[in-house]
Design a protein around this motif. Structure first.
Motif, short mmCIF file in Angstrom:
data_model
loop_
_atom_site.label_atom_id
_atom_site.label_comp_id
_atom_site.label_asym_id
_atom_site.label_seq_id
_atom_site.Cartn_x
_atom_site.Cartn_y
_atom_site.Cartn_z
N ASP A 76 -7.61 20.01 5.00
CA ASP A 76 -8.25 19.53 3.78
C ASP A 76 -7.27 19.55 2.61
OD1 ASP A 76 -10.57 19.13 5.08
OD2 ASP A 76 -11.65 20.84 4.25
N GLN A 135 -4.79 16.82 2.92
CA GLN A 135 -5.43 15.56 2.53
C GLN A 135 -5.47 15.44 1.00
OE1 GLN A 135 -6.64 13.02 4.16
NE2 GLN A 135 -7.97 12.02 2.68
N ASP A 164 -2.25 15.09 14.69
CA ASP A 164 -3.02 14.05 15.36
C ASP A 164 -3.94 14.63 16.44
OD1 ASP A 164 -1.47 12.44 13.81
OD2 ASP A 164 0.02 12.10 15.38
N GLU A 165 -3.65 15.87 16.82
CA GLU A 165 -4.42 16.45 17.92
C GLU A 165 -5.75 16.98 17.41
OE1 GLU A 165 -2.91 16.64 21.06
OE2 GLU A 165 -1.38 15.40 20.11
N ASP A 166 -6.57 17.38 18.39
CA ASP A 166 -7.86 17.98 18.04
C ASP A 166 -7.64 19.32 17.37
OD1 ASP A 166 -8.77 15.90 19.41
OD2 ASP A 166 -9.82 17.03 20.96
N ILE A 167 -8.56 19.67 16.51
CA ILE A 167 -8.59 21.03 16.03
C ILE A 167 -9.98 21.58 16.26
CG2 ILE A 167 -6.84 20.74 14.24
CD1 ILE A 167 -9.33 20.68 12.28
N ARG A 187 -16.61 16.23 14.43
CA ARG A 187 -15.56 16.40 15.41
C ARG A 187 -15.83 15.54 16.63
NH1 ARG A 187 -15.09 22.22 17.03
NH2 ARG A 187 -15.37 22.57 14.82
N PRO A 188 -14.78 15.23 17.42
CA PRO A 188 -15.00 14.43 18.62
C PRO A 188 -15.92 15.16 19.59
CG PRO A 188 -12.65 14.65 18.13
CD PRO A 188 -13.37 15.60 17.23
N ALA A 241 -13.93 13.07 23.96
CA ALA A 241 -13.55 11.95 23.09
C ALA A 241 -12.26 12.31 22.33
CB ALA A 241 -14.67 11.64 22.09
N GLY A 292 -9.34 12.09 19.09
CA GLY A 292 -9.38 12.18 17.63
C GLY A 292 -9.44 13.62 17.18
N ARG A 293 -9.46 13.80 15.87
CA ARG A 293 -9.45 15.14 15.31
C ARG A 293 -10.74 15.42 14.56
NH1 ARG A 293 -6.90 15.49 9.47
NH2 ARG A 293 -8.62 16.93 9.47
N ALA A 294 -10.91 16.66 14.21
CA ALA A 294 -12.10 17.05 13.45
C ALA A 294 -11.84 16.88 11.96
CB ALA A 294 -12.44 18.50 13.76
N TRP A 295 -12.88 16.56 11.23
CA TRP A 295 -12.79 16.45 9.78
C TRP A 295 -13.83 17.34 9.14
CZ3 TRP A 295 -9.15 13.85 7.09
CH2 TRP A 295 -8.40 12.88 7.78
N ARG A 296 -13.46 17.93 8.02
CA ARG A 296 -14.43 18.71 7.27
C ARG A 296 -14.71 17.94 5.98
NH1 ARG A 296 -14.08 25.08 7.01
NH2 ARG A 296 -14.35 24.63 9.19
N GLU A 331 -11.96 7.48 9.16
CA GLU A 331 -11.45 7.26 7.82
C GLU A 331 -12.32 8.06 6.86
OE1 GLU A 331 -11.40 3.31 5.48
OE2 GLU A 331 -10.03 3.10 7.19
N VAL A 332 -11.68 8.80 5.98
CA VAL A 332 -12.44 9.57 5.00
C VAL A 332 -12.16 8.99 3.62
CG1 VAL A 332 -12.76 11.83 3.93
CG2 VAL A 332 -12.45 11.65 6.40
#
Lengths: 181, 327
Positions: free
Chosen positions: A43, A46, A103-106, B207-208, B212, B214-218, B235-236
């Motif tokens: 975050d 970003q 780019d990876e999962d978190i 999150r995916p 699936a 991709g990454r997680a977004w908060r 896209e955020v």
């Protein structure tokens, strides 16, 4: 509507944007210890991008990398200082973050139905912290569990701030050896 | 492994732990930052060692109240000068941890499905106190489990006002993404594989789903996430929650949204289908307010916002680019 560009559509006339995109994963790692979690660090990264995109490019001198980290440092000190300690106190139980960055999962906090596995993990953590050598254990517990700053821990233990940092670091090294998969 | 390599690994682990701690230091400076950046770059194994130390540090920080509570019988000797407030802090932490580790009361598991027809709005109060408002053309299944509140929204749009319950996260399955929340208010929309989430209050994680990419977004209040099913990226952007929530008041508000999204919204509101003659027309941007009274009137007003003409064609309405309307 500012959004983070992918590598492909980055404006190549802005060296700071280019530096950001090239250093993004390192920046997340840089921000993570203070942000409290990888998700929070993502975050912040970003937010850093939004600041870069919105900045006045007027009088920029020096290397883009130095400016990038200067901005990251300021953002981190502004935002993370108060929040992290509150977050650490309020957090219920968070799983170890063995996550990839970028780019990876978190994975952030796990669903609560992982509580049983967490209880097991918690026992390991408690045992590991409990068996640290006295001085490093005390520094680590005061700083990490009681939430004292390095300076407050130093005062409580009658040591220098540098010595506290060394103790906490030594403790972390022992804990990592014991706990990292 | 030779002695030399063992020593190098040992030095690497020491440096990794040092960096995690240094980056948390009060006097962290720009020189530290640049040295750290260079150290990460110097060797991929440095990154590995750092991630290990960071992971352990964060797992301990995340569990600090719980660990402190368990160590309560074995207290650290504290400096007398700080004793009072340290103890108070310890007790508060212990109380927090008890709440977090006792989720074992049995609760009934019940699954319930709610469906709305076109143009139908429906508000549902769930057993946990959460309020869900369903937009037209939506299907929602709710399962309240002991450790989680699970909702699936295979199609449609809903505003969730989630009752806070830290021990039971609220999980919404929408396409190949999972939306996770503890207590908040936000809008989730899944129409033909296009997912969007807009947060008005609280924090929401997207999150995916299992398997699936991709990454997680908060997401924080005022943020919007858009994602197309099957594509790893999301896209955020900044969003006005009032706009996303507007369908609840019989109006649709758009600020620079694609026409395809508007058409999907109108199809959820009115019987019969509205179709774009040329899919490329769907990329046309729309800004404005549409009052949802009568279908023909709404389409007339839409034609004022974008250069289109409406042609009745069989049971459906075809939207065609109006080349005469604008240059």
């Amino acid at each position: 509507m500012a959004r983070e560009p992918s590598r492909q559509d980055a404006p190549d006339d802005d060296p700071l944007v280019a530096a950001y995109l090239a250093r993004r994963q390192s920046l997340v790692r840089f921000l993570a210890p203070r942000a409290g979690s990888l998700a929070a660090a993502e975050d912040l990264a970003q937010e850093l991008f939004l600041k870069i995109a919105a900045r006045d490019r007027g009088a920029e001198v020096g290397s883009p990398n130095a400016l990038l980290y200067r901005m990251a440092l300021n953002l981190m000190l502004d935002r993370a200082r108060g929040e992290k300690r509150a977050a650490a106190r309020d957090a219920a139980w968070r799983q170890v973050s063995r996550d990839s960055i970028g780019d990876e999962d978190i994975t952030g906090e796990p669903p609560a139905d992982e509580a049983a596995a967490s209880a097991q993990r918690l026992r390991h953590l408690v045992a590991a912290v409990d068996t640290l050598a006295p001085q490093m254990g005390r520094a680590f517990r005061l700083h990490k569990l009681e939430g004292l700053s390095h300076a407050e821990t130093a005062r409580a233990m009658g040591l220098s701030v540098k010595a506290v940092e060394k103790h906490v670091s030594a403790a972390l090294k022992v804990l990592t050896r014991r706990l990292a998969p | 492994m030779t002695d030399f390599l063992l020593k190098a690994e040992e030095a690497r682990r020491t440096a990794a732990a040092d960096w995690v701690v240094r980056l948390q230091a009060d006097d962290l400076a720009l020189d530290d930052a640049l040295a750290f950046d260079a150290w990460l770059d110097a060797n991929p194994r440095n990154i590995e060692a750092y991630d290990s130390a960071l992971g352990v540090m964060q797992s301990i920080e995340g569990a600090a109240p719980a660990i402190a509570a368990q160590l309560v019988g074995r207290p650290v000797r504290r400096a007398p000068v700080s004793r009072g407030w340290l103890t108070a802090g310890g007790l508060a932490a212990a109380a927090a941890a008890v709440v977090a580790i006792l989720p074992f009361a049995p609760a009934p598991v019940a699954s319930q499905t709610y469906v709305t027809g076109k143009g139908e709005h429906r508000a549902v109060r769930l057993a946990d106190g959460s309020l869900v408002e369903l937009n037209g053309g939506s299907r929602l299944t709710v399962t309240l489990e002991r450790h989680a509140r699970r909702v699936s929204l295979p199609e449609g749009e809903a505003v969730f006002d989630v009752a806070a319950d830290k021990s039971r996260p609220f999980l919404i399955a929408a396409g190949d993404r999972t939306v996770r929340v503890v207590g908040t208010r936000f809008d989730v929309r899944e129409r033909s594989g296009a997912l969007s989430v807009v947060v008005e209050r609280g924090v929401v994680e997207v999150r995916p789903a299992e398997g699936a990419g991709g990454r997680a977004w908060r997401l924080h209040p005022g943020q919007r996430l858009d994602h197309m099913q099957g594509v790893p990226a999301a896209e955020v952007s900044a969003a006005d929650p009032a706009q996303a929530f507007s369908w609840r008041t019989g109006r649709l508000i758009y600020r620079d949204q694609p026409l395809s999204e508007v058409v999907a919204d109108l199809n959820a509101q009115f019987p019969g289908s509205i179709r774009l003659e040329d899919p490329a027309l769907g990329a046309e941007r729309v800004s404005g307010v549409l009052v949802l009274d009568d279908k023909a009137a709404v389409i007339r007003r839409l034609a004022l916002l974008v250069p289109i003409r409406a042609l009745p064609s069989g049971g459906e309405i075809l939207l065609r680019r109006d080349t005469a309307a604008k240059p």
